[in-house]
Write a protein that holds these residues in place. Structure first.
Motif, short mmCIF file in Angstrom:
data_model
loop_
_atom_site.label_atom_id
_atom_site.label_comp_id
_atom_site.label_asym_id
_atom_site.label_seq_id
_atom_site.Cartn_x
_atom_site.Cartn_y
_atom_site.Cartn_z
N THR A 27 6.54 12.95 -1.51
CA THR A 27 7.74 13.52 -2.14
C THR A 27 8.12 14.86 -1.52
N GLY A 28 9.32 15.31 -1.88
CA GLY A 28 9.79 16.63 -1.45
C GLY A 28 9.94 16.73 0.05
N ALA A 29 9.41 17.81 0.61
CA ALA A 29 9.57 18.07 2.04
C ALA A 29 8.48 17.42 2.88
N ALA A 30 7.67 16.56 2.27
CA ALA A 30 6.59 15.91 3.01
C ALA A 30 7.16 15.09 4.17
N ALA A 31 6.45 15.10 5.29
CA ALA A 31 6.89 14.34 6.46
C ALA A 31 6.65 12.85 6.24
N PRO A 32 7.43 12.00 6.89
CA PRO A 32 7.18 10.56 6.80
C PRO A 32 5.81 10.21 7.34
N PHE A 33 5.31 9.04 6.95
CA PHE A 33 4.04 8.56 7.49
C PHE A 33 4.19 8.32 8.99
N THR A 34 3.24 8.80 9.77
CA THR A 34 3.29 8.69 11.22
C THR A 34 2.69 7.36 11.68
N PRO A 35 2.98 6.95 12.93
CA PRO A 35 2.36 5.73 13.46
C PRO A 35 0.84 5.78 13.40
N SER A 36 0.25 6.96 13.64
CA SER A 36 -1.20 7.08 13.58
C SER A 36 -1.71 6.86 12.16
N GLU A 37 -0.99 7.38 11.18
CA GLU A 37 -1.39 7.19 9.79
C GLU A 37 -1.23 5.74 9.37
N VAL A 38 -0.17 5.10 9.83
CA VAL A 38 0.04 3.69 9.52
C VAL A 38 -1.07 2.84 10.14
N ALA A 39 -1.48 3.18 11.37
CA ALA A 39 -2.56 2.44 12.02
C ALA A 39 -3.86 2.59 11.23
N TYR A 40 -4.11 3.80 10.75
CA TYR A 40 -5.31 4.03 9.93
C TYR A 40 -5.24 3.22 8.65
N LEU A 41 -4.11 3.25 7.96
CA LEU A 41 -3.97 2.49 6.72
C LEU A 41 -4.15 1.00 6.97
N ALA A 42 -3.61 0.51 8.09
CA ALA A 42 -3.76 -0.92 8.42
C ALA A 42 -5.22 -1.28 8.64
N SER A 43 -5.99 -0.36 9.19
CA SER A 43 -7.41 -0.65 9.44
C SER A 43 -8.22 -0.69 8.15
N VAL A 44 -7.69 -0.09 7.11
CA VAL A 44 -8.37 -0.07 5.81
C VAL A 44 -8.17 -1.39 5.06
N VAL A 45 -7.09 -2.08 5.36
CA VAL A 45 -6.69 -3.25 4.57
C VAL A 45 -7.76 -4.34 4.55
N ARG A 46 -8.31 -4.69 5.70
CA ARG A 46 -9.27 -5.80 5.74
C ARG A 46 -10.52 -5.55 4.90
N PRO A 47 -11.23 -4.43 5.08
CA PRO A 47 -12.42 -4.24 4.24
C PRO A 47 -12.07 -4.12 2.76
N ALA A 48 -10.93 -3.52 2.44
CA ALA A 48 -10.54 -3.40 1.03
C ALA A 48 -10.20 -4.77 0.44
N THR A 49 -9.55 -5.62 1.22
CA THR A 49 -9.22 -6.97 0.76
C THR A 49 -10.49 -7.74 0.45
N ASP A 50 -11.44 -7.69 1.37
CA ASP A 50 -12.71 -8.40 1.15
C ASP A 50 -13.40 -7.90 -0.12
N ALA A 51 -13.37 -6.59 -0.34
CA ALA A 51 -14.03 -6.02 -1.52
C ALA A 51 -13.33 -6.45 -2.80
N LEU A 52 -12.01 -6.48 -2.79
CA LEU A 52 -11.27 -6.88 -3.99
C LEU A 52 -11.55 -8.34 -4.33
N ARG A 53 -11.60 -9.19 -3.31
CA ARG A 53 -11.88 -10.61 -3.57
C ARG A 53 -13.30 -10.78 -4.10
N ARG A 54 -14.26 -10.08 -3.52
CA ARG A 54 -15.64 -10.17 -4.02
C ARG A 54 -15.75 -9.66 -5.45
N ALA A 55 -14.96 -8.64 -5.77
CA ALA A 55 -14.99 -8.10 -7.13
C ALA A 55 -14.50 -9.14 -8.13
N GLN A 56 -13.50 -9.91 -7.75
CA GLN A 56 -13.03 -10.97 -8.64
C GLN A 56 -14.07 -12.07 -8.75
#
Length: 354
Positions: free
Chosen positions: A142-171
């Motif tokens: 929010t506010g004057a914060a800068a948009p998410f950068t390509p580097s930040e998006v790449a980091y977030l994308a790398s988090v998705v797979r392990p988090a997905t596996d963990a959520l499925r195992r939790a169920q």
């Protein structure tokens, strides 16, 4: 190391992978991952929902947003907005700025609500694998914060797979607890307006909602799950999405509920009619489907579980599946390994809930 994310974020990713491998509680996984994300990329608000892996409708929200008093409106607009809707994202991560080319008003959610809260960018993540969609997460700046950068998006994308596996195992973990015999009687129905305002509810509804969303005795629980299935109904009617307006929700102690939404038939046009949300114990078939998905069973393994649930013995299963009895036993060994059980009786007890 994932290219383009930097050394500090690579270390953060390592920590996330480790915690996802060793924690099988969906809430603590989400809280721990959010703490890492806040440190690694920064954000001002978030909403992370689990989803029914088949219908992809949200439930069990974990959120910190400034517009909580407008929660029904936020959820309704989230479901009606096509921009970066989790059900249609081609990539695991997308940002509002990138998807709209900086023209934020291209998002209905932003134009009608988020703009009032000075939201500058939103990173949307979807947690999906071969067995279904297990959740989605929005991170707001929010506010004057800068948009998410390509580097930040790449980091977030790398988090998705392990988090997905963990959520499925939790169920999957929820099925290890024996589901107690239901003690509640009577229908659980919540009536909402087209704007998702609560009109009325049966006495039975309050007990379910308090179990799903614990709150003080003198405060009415927020029916977030009901808002989500009702919002999905609006999305289906608007042609935004085609998934059914229903979601399976874990109540606790091995018990699963199914929430569904439908219009209340009146003389008024359907778009102006109230919405009835029903809450009931998931059927044996709904439970078995979720059990198979959560444990990562193959199509043939899931089919075998269905035959066993119908009371078929090994010879009958082999005949129905057009395989040898030896192959049936091989499938069973694989199922036992994936589900952590040792006998057919325990397998069916967990899959069927009795």
């Amino acid at each position: 190391m994932v290219e383009g994310i930097g050394v500090a974020r690579a270390r953060s990713l390592d920590r996330i992978v480790a915690l996802c491998e060793h924690d099988d509680h969906e809430r603590s996984v989400r809280e721990a991952v959010l703490a890492e994300l806040r440190h690694a990329v920064g954000f001002d608000a978030y909403a992370w929902l689990l989803t029914d892996p088949d219908t992809e409708v949200g439930c069990a929200p974990l959120a910190d947003v400034p517009c909580l008093p407008e929660l029904p409106r936020l959820i309704r607009l989230k479901y009606l907005t096509t921009c970066n809707r989790w059900t249609g994202m081609a990539a695991p991560v997308a940002t509002l700025v990138e998807s709209t080319g900086g023209q934020h008003e291209g998002s209905q959610l932003w134009a009608e609500l988020l703009s009032a809260y000075d939201v500058a960018d939103v990173a949307s993540l979807v947690f999906r694998d071969a067995f279904g969609c297990w959740g989605f997460l929005d991170l707001w700046r929010t506010g004057a914060a800068a948009p998410f950068t390509p580097s930040e998006v790449a980091y977030l994308a790398s988090v998705v797979r392990p988090a997905t596996d963990a959520l499925r195992r939790a169920q999957a973990r929820t099925f290890a607890a024996a589901a107690p015999a239901p003690t509640r009687t009577g229908p659980a129905v919540l009536v909402l307006s087209p704007q998702l305002e609560v009109r009325a509810q049966t006495a039975e509804t309050d007990a379910y909602l308090r179990a799903l969303v614990p709150t003080d005795a003198d405060r009415r629980p927020i029916p977030a799950g009901a808002y989500n299935v009702a919002a999905q109904l609006l999305a289906v009617e608007a042609g935004v999405d085609h998934h059914p307006a229903s979601a399976r929700v874990h109540l606790g102690a091995g018990t699963w509920l199914t929430m569904g939404a439908a219009r209340v038939e009146t003389a008024e046009p359907s778009a102006e009619g109230d919405i009835a949300v029903t809450i009931e114990l998931s059927s044996p078939g709904e439970r078995r489907d979720l059990f198979s998905r959560a444990h990562g069973l193959s199509a043939r393994e899931s089919e075998l579980v269905e035959h066993l649930a119908e009371g078929a013995d090994t010879a009958t299963v082999a005949r129905r599946m057009f395989v040898s009895e030896h192959t049936v036993q091989d499938h069973l060994k694989s199922i036992f390994a994936k589900t952590g059980v040792r006998t057919r009786r325990t397998l069916l007890s967990r899959a069927v809930g009795r």
